[in-house]
Design an enzyme around this catalytic site. Sequence first.
Site, PDB file in Angstrom:
ATOM      1  N   GLN A   7      -0.817  80.990   9.573  1.00 53.37           N
ATOM      2  CA  GLN A   7       0.207  81.233  10.594  1.00 53.37           C
ATOM      3  C   GLN A   7       0.404  79.983  11.438  1.00 53.37           C
ATOM      4  O   GLN A   7      -0.557  79.281  11.728  1.00 53.37           O
ATOM      5  CB  GLN A   7      -0.258  82.330  11.546  1.00 53.37           C
ATOM      6  CG  GLN A   7      -0.339  83.708  10.959  1.00 53.37           C
ATOM      7  CD  GLN A   7      -0.863  84.682  11.995  1.00 53.37           C
ATOM      8  OE1 GLN A   7      -1.928  84.477  12.568  1.00 53.37           O
ATOM      9  NE2 GLN A   7      -0.113  85.727  12.254  1.00 53.37           N
TER      10      GLN A   7
ATOM     11  N   ASP B 182       0.445  79.472  14.571  1.00 58.74           N
ATOM     12  CA  ASP B 182       0.070  80.365  15.663  1.00 58.74           C
ATOM     13  C   ASP B 182      -0.244  79.583  16.930  1.00 58.74           C
ATOM     14  O   ASP B 182      -0.944  78.578  16.890  1.00 58.74           O
ATOM     15  CB  ASP B 182      -1.176  81.140  15.231  1.00 58.74           C
ATOM     16  CG  ASP B 182      -1.361  82.421  16.024  1.00 58.74           C
ATOM     17  OD1 ASP B 182      -0.487  82.733  16.854  1.00 58.74           O
ATOM     18  OD2 ASP B 182      -2.370  83.090  15.798  1.00 58.74           O
TER      19      ASP B 182
ATOM     20  N   ARG C 117      -6.526  89.066   5.680  1.00 55.00           N
ATOM     21  CA  ARG C 117      -6.319  90.479   5.994  1.00 55.00           C
ATOM     22  C   ARG C 117      -6.426  91.305   4.726  1.00 55.00           C
ATOM     23  O   ARG C 117      -5.925  90.891   3.688  1.00 55.00           O
ATOM     24  CB  ARG C 117      -4.933  90.702   6.632  1.00 55.00           C
ATOM     25  CG  ARG C 117      -4.831  90.046   7.977  1.00 55.00           C
ATOM     26  CD  ARG C 117      -3.499  90.316   8.635  1.00 55.00           C
ATOM     27  NE  ARG C 117      -3.379  89.493   9.838  1.00 55.00           N
ATOM     28  CZ  ARG C 117      -2.284  89.390  10.565  1.00 55.00           C
ATOM     29  NH1 ARG C 117      -1.201  90.060  10.213  1.00 55.00           N
ATOM     30  NH2 ARG C 117      -2.257  88.621  11.642  1.00 55.00           N
TER      31      ARG C 117
ATOM     32  N   HIS D 215      -1.170  80.224  21.304  1.00 57.04           N
ATOM     33  CA  HIS D 215      -1.415  81.121  22.433  1.00 57.04           C
ATOM     34  C   HIS D 215      -1.137  80.346  23.702  1.00 57.04           C
ATOM     35  O   HIS D 215      -1.640  79.236  23.868  1.00 57.04           O
ATOM     36  CB  HIS D 215      -2.844  81.649  22.381  1.00 57.04           C
ATOM     37  CG  HIS D 215      -3.069  82.546  21.202  1.00 57.04           C
ATOM     38  ND1 HIS D 215      -3.480  82.064  19.983  1.00 57.04           N
ATOM     39  CD2 HIS D 215      -2.860  83.883  21.046  1.00 57.04           C
ATOM     40  CE1 HIS D 215      -3.532  83.079  19.133  1.00 57.04           C
ATOM     41  NE2 HIS D 215      -3.167  84.187  19.743  1.00 57.04           N
TER      42      HIS D 215
ATOM     43  N   LYS E 143       7.303  92.633  23.561  1.00 62.27           N
ATOM     44  CA  LYS E 143       7.430  91.514  22.619  1.00 62.27           C
ATOM     45  C   LYS E 143       8.868  91.287  22.193  1.00 62.27           C
ATOM     46  O   LYS E 143       9.721  92.176  22.325  1.00 62.27           O
ATOM     47  CB  LYS E 143       6.570  91.754  21.387  1.00 62.27           C
ATOM     48  CG  LYS E 143       7.032  92.945  20.573  1.00 62.27           C
ATOM     49  CD  LYS E 143       6.400  92.952  19.191  1.00 62.27           C
ATOM     50  CE  LYS E 143       6.833  94.189  18.439  1.00 62.27           C
ATOM     51  NZ  LYS E 143       6.435  94.232  17.061  1.00 62.27           N
TER      52      LYS E 143
ATOM     53  N   HIS F 240       0.967  85.522  22.701  1.00 62.78           N
ATOM     54  CA  HIS F 240       0.748  85.152  21.293  1.00 62.78           C
ATOM     55  C   HIS F 240       2.124  84.860  20.728  1.00 62.78           C
ATOM     56  O   HIS F 240       3.049  85.642  20.941  1.00 62.78           O
ATOM     57  CB  HIS F 240       0.200  86.303  20.458  1.00 62.78           C
ATOM     58  CG  HIS F 240      -0.955  87.046  21.039  1.00 62.78           C
ATOM     59  ND1 HIS F 240      -2.213  86.958  20.512  1.00 62.78           N
ATOM     60  CD2 HIS F 240      -1.047  87.901  22.085  1.00 62.78           C
ATOM     61  CE1 HIS F 240      -3.019  87.747  21.204  1.00 62.78           C
ATOM     62  NE2 HIS F 240      -2.350  88.327  22.163  1.00 62.78           N
TER      63      HIS F 240
ATOM     64  N   CYS G 299      -6.449  84.491  17.682  1.00 63.76           N
ATOM     65  CA  CYS G 299      -6.541  84.624  19.148  1.00 63.76           C
ATOM     66  C   CYS G 299      -7.935  84.294  19.692  1.00 63.76           C
ATOM     67  O   CYS G 299      -8.064  83.576  20.688  1.00 63.76           O
ATOM     68  CB  CYS G 299      -6.182  86.036  19.576  1.00 63.76           C
ATOM     69  SG  CYS G 299      -4.989  86.864  18.534  1.00 63.76           S
TER      70      CYS G 299
HETATM   71 ZN   LIG Z   1      -2.894  85.971  18.886  1.00 62.14          ZN
END
Ligand SMILES: [Zn+2]
Length: 620
Positions: free
Chosen positions: A366, A368, A348, A370, A449, A495, A319
């Site tokens: 990911q 990913d 992580r 945004h 979500k 996200h 992010c």
């Molecule tokens: Zn994010």
Amino acid sequence: MQIGSNVNLFNYTKEQKIKNAIAAKVDGKIVDLNYTLQKDSDVEFIDINSKEGLEILRHSAAHIMAQAIEQLFEGAKFAIGPAIENGFYYDVDVGRTITPDDLKLIEAQMKKIVASNYPFKRIELSKQEALQLFKNKHDEYKVEIIESINDENVSLYQQGNFIDFCRGPHIPSTGYLKYFKLLSVASAYFRGDESRPSMQRIYGTAFATKEDLDNYLNFLEEVKKRDHRKLGKELDLFSINDEVGAGFVIWHPKGAMLREIIEAFEKKEHIKRGYEFVRGPELLKTQLWKISGHYDNYRENMYFTEIENVSFGIKPMNCLGHIQVYKSRLRSYKELPKRFFELGVVHRHEKSGVLHGLLRVREFTQDDAHIFCTKEQLNDEIIGVLDFVQYAMGIFGFEYEMEISTRPEKSIGTDEDWENATNALINALENTKRPYQINEGDGAFYGPKIDVKLKDAIGRKWQCATIQCDFTLPERFNLDYIDKDGLPKRPVMVHRVILGSIERFIAVLIENYSGDFPLWLSPIQARVIPVSEKFEDYANLVYENLRKSDIRVDIEKRNETIGKKIRFAELEKIPYVLIVGQKEYDSQGVAVRKRKIGDLGLCSINEFIEKAKIESGGVL
Ligand SMILES: [Zn+2]
Ligand SMILES: [Zn+2]
């Protein structure tokens, strides 16, 4: 049903021929079947086949297992023995490691206890009396558990000579446990505390019918066969070793190719759907993680390092990098929505005990993105993401389920923000015309979500896509855009991932297909096998031709019989084998053999290329 005072429920079920009852709810409270009503009550019998019934059966099985262990291992001590999904366990300490052979003995002993049909007797004692009882048994685990309870009086259950501290309820007698099996044993710590001595956690399962038990055991067999860690090794896809470090995946050529295929699909689809590629750094100053709130709320899961006395955090999420791109200049309403995409590598911290193949790792990628948009655009953006999910699941051949999680009690953001975002998510879900589940109050504190769970070939559900609205990061980073009226406004931030972690998704693919990937996903699609050394040149020619036509191909050069070479290709689950010998050389073709089907006969090289492209569906 209404039943009068002084009636014993067990006798009542016999008289009224109520079958399969193993416990009851009296005015909403669960009790043993052997309960005698104190007053006229509303009674609901619990069927052994119901979720609650199976839980009682399995938890009782844990008691019976403990009884067997006490009989077999003198001085055995016990911690907790709950029912879990599909089974039960008990944490025990018998002073040594329990082996698979021990499990057989324990199971045999359990069968004797079942045959004796001991009733489960409920005993109520003061807490002090119960403590004394377990102190006399030198069971310090039970003593510690009872000490931590605040009640004046506690209940115990006894079957035969075995007595255990427990709230209940239980099956009326041990004979009710008919279909069970002990499954495995692993080490576990008392109360999960690694500073305590290690105990043994024995897992087992129990069902109401033989058929259900057999089905479940077959399912476990199937799970074992499909285990991605086993197949990953057999198919030479990836490895994880201690020298490098637990939780860090080493991708071998075929595994890396599988990733590449998935990533190429992702890149192409994201471009098609109006996403822009961005890339943030792996390390960002700790100060930034403080602003974002990760330092306060997620620090335990992060790794930190220092450069020239300045603290940096390794990103656990992408992010902040994407926010930096958004913030890099003034934004106008005219350029929204902004959709920033990255195949983002994140780290992580996971405890070594929970690491599991590709499913739980310490470094993963990911898919990913945004999305930064206006409130008015949110609806269409979520529809777009769900459309993407539907397309991707279709390509990979998965059924899936969706859930929405709404505002929890503790949350930030205005009522209007929540209403707007929740409505956008619900509208988008409705728009898919698919059923979905609502988890009231289950959302993150910073926004509602949608979670998507795919279903694999043996019915297991796996989390893949998530779409999370976020009211906190735009605030914390003071994000804005200049609206039509010339005033700065706060954008909404979403996200979202589609497949989620690529590592995890590959684990799911391997297990779903048992490593037998469809042609478009196969790291190696075809293998050229010369029948003898004499045809190696021609085999090379075929190989080169296929390679230039984007077929993923390799060539068999081992000095083995043709039968063995074909067998190798089968073990490696390669979809096509192309055999070349004199006849094929003469006609400048290949003899095609398809996995699981067999010989398809002779065809020209170009014919095979065309065929393979059609079968791949032109996905890539
Ligand atoms: Zn994010
Ligand atoms: Zn119990």
